[in-house]
Design a protein around this motif. Structure first.
Motif: not given
Ligand code: ASP
Ligand code: MG
Length: 445
Positions: A40-41, A45-46, A148-149, A155-156
């Motif tokens: 999902x990340x 991120x695209x 959570x997500x 954090x990313x």
């Protein structure tokens, strides 16, 4: 004129993409484990100029698990804690795989959410009706998933804000099937848009809030509808529903060995498919998008490079691929007046009044001179009441354990193949739609 809202270009007013939103919806399967959340990340991120609202459901089969926990909690003779503990372990396990070092602040927030859930489950069933209790507890699946997500994505280093959907989705208090208060909801979403500086907003699907401050839910699989509500109120450029299938298929792959992807259909066709029982998109999703001509895409979560199914105003491709929809556990009821009179308008009115009062939905209706046949979902709880309502004036016959098959854009060859090995009890056709109510030959009902 203020730059940023719109720019004048060669005499035309063009929307500035930096201020436009897309809405992405990720269902339970797209957040079912750490690998899925990492995927999902990657999708988020695209590079893109547009801003995003990300609507997330409960992780994996959490909603089913919460339904079972609630059942146990409301049953005086059973203990819900083992199931509750298993749900906790499931979520903490995902966290342990997602984060290299345990994020203490996340754990303390999750602990707080679990405590609140435990408190709700401990409420005596005598003091709260089932449907209301359901919404107060089952909604925790979405709250846990988004906590959570969002923690992981921030954090990313994604520019993202977690927003509680209950700050925006204002509903009535019809628990488990809440209706949206559109003016209040659109106002709240506009305010959110103005006040948010982050590029992405992450929120829960499925849940809303009533004006009495209680949590509500929109019905099972309602997160698609949540995505459509945000898109409608934001005038979004598009909605993408990310799925664990390559797009909208012309049949349920669990039921048909060969399925085909539908590349493009109209909103109206999608509404028809949902009406006949196709479960891939929640039936309420289409209308809010159609009213604003917002395209809906159904895209593969596992293979994001595959071209998605596009659903929009264009009906030109509706008949390219025939669709097959099966509903199981059907019952066919036939009634005819005991005095051998015709099935007149007043008899029909009376019969539909009875179905309406018992909240029984007719999946298919066929009237002849002396009888009325109706195909309904099997519902043992209401059958007795139904039979009782008819018995005085009508002779009633019924068959259960049936299937209802609908083929959109059928031809004779497809109809023959699909009904092979089945006894057809009732058939109805229009130019576009063919429906069979049928049973497997040899099965007694
Ligand atoms: N989690 C809810 C359900 O499973 C809502 C959704 O997935 O759309 O029904
Ligand atoms: Mg779900």
């Amino acid at each position: 004129m203020t730059l940023g809202k719109c720019i004048t270009f060669a005499g035309q007013i063009k929307k500035n993409h930096a201020t436009m939103f897309k809405v992405f919806k990720f269902g339970g399967a797209s957040v079912k484990d750490a690998a899925a959340i990492k995927n999902l990340k990657k999708i988020l991120s695209k590079p893109s100029d547009e801003r995003l609202v990300i609507v997330v459901s409960a992780m994996g089969k959490t909603t089913n698990a919460l339904e079972k926990i609630l059942e146990a909690a409301r049953n005086h003779s059973s203990d819900f804690t083992p199931l509750f503990d298993a749900l906790k372990v499931f979520h903490y396990h995902i966290c342990s795989e997602l984060f290299e070092t345990p994020p203490l602040s996340l754990f303390s927030q999750l602990e707080d959410i679990f405590q609140k859930l435990y408190f709700q489950l401990s409420i005596s069933p005598d003091s709260i009706p089932y449907d209301e209790h359901y919404d107060q507890t089952v909604s925790f699946g979405e709250l846990l998933a988004t906590k959570i997500v969002s923690h992981y994505l921030i954090q990313e280093n994604l520019s993202l804000k977690l927003v509680d959907a209950r700050a925006c989705l204002i509903t009535d208090n019809c628990y488990r099937a809440a209706s949206i208060n559109w003016p209040q909801t659109c106002d709240a979403i506009s305010t959110l848009k103005e006040q948010t500086t982050e590029k992405m907003i992450l929120t829960q699907g499925f849940i809303g809030i009533a004006n009495n401050g209680r949590t509500t839910t929109l019905g099972r699989e309602g997160s698609d509808f949540s995505a459509a509500i945000f898109a409608h109120c934001l005038n979004a450029s598009e909605v993408v529903i990310w799925k664990d299938v390559p797009g909208l298929l012309n049949g349920d792959p669990k039921r048909f060995s060969v399925t085909q992807k539908i590349d493009h259909i109209s909103y109206s066709e999608a509404i028809e498919l949902a009406f006949y029982g196709a479960t891939v998109i929640h039936p309420k999703t289409i209308k809010p998008l159609q009213n604003k001509s917002i395209p809906l895409k159904v895209q593969s979560f596992n293979d994001p490079e595959l071209s998605p199914t596009l659903i929009d105003n264009n009906p030109d491709y509706d008949n390219v691929v025939p669709s097959f929809i099966i509903k199981d556990n059907q019952m066919l009821i036939s009634i005819s007046p005991r005095d051998f009179s015709f099935m007149s308008e007043s008899n029909l009115q009376e019969a539909f009044g009875i179905f309406h009062n018992l909240r029984i939905h007719a999946n298919l209706i066929q009237a002849s001179a002396i009888s009325l046949s109706i195909c309904i979902d099997e519902n043992p709880d209401r059958l007795e009441a139904l039979l009782k309502s008819f018995r005085d004036k009508y002779a009633v016959k019924y068959n259960s354990g049936l299937e209802m098959l609908t083929i959109r854009h059928y031809n004779e060859k497809l109809a023959a193949e699909a009904s092979k090995g089945r006894e057809i009890l009732l058939e109805q056709r229009s130019r576009i739609t063919l429906q069979f109510v049928m049973k497997t030959i040899g099965e007694t009902t």
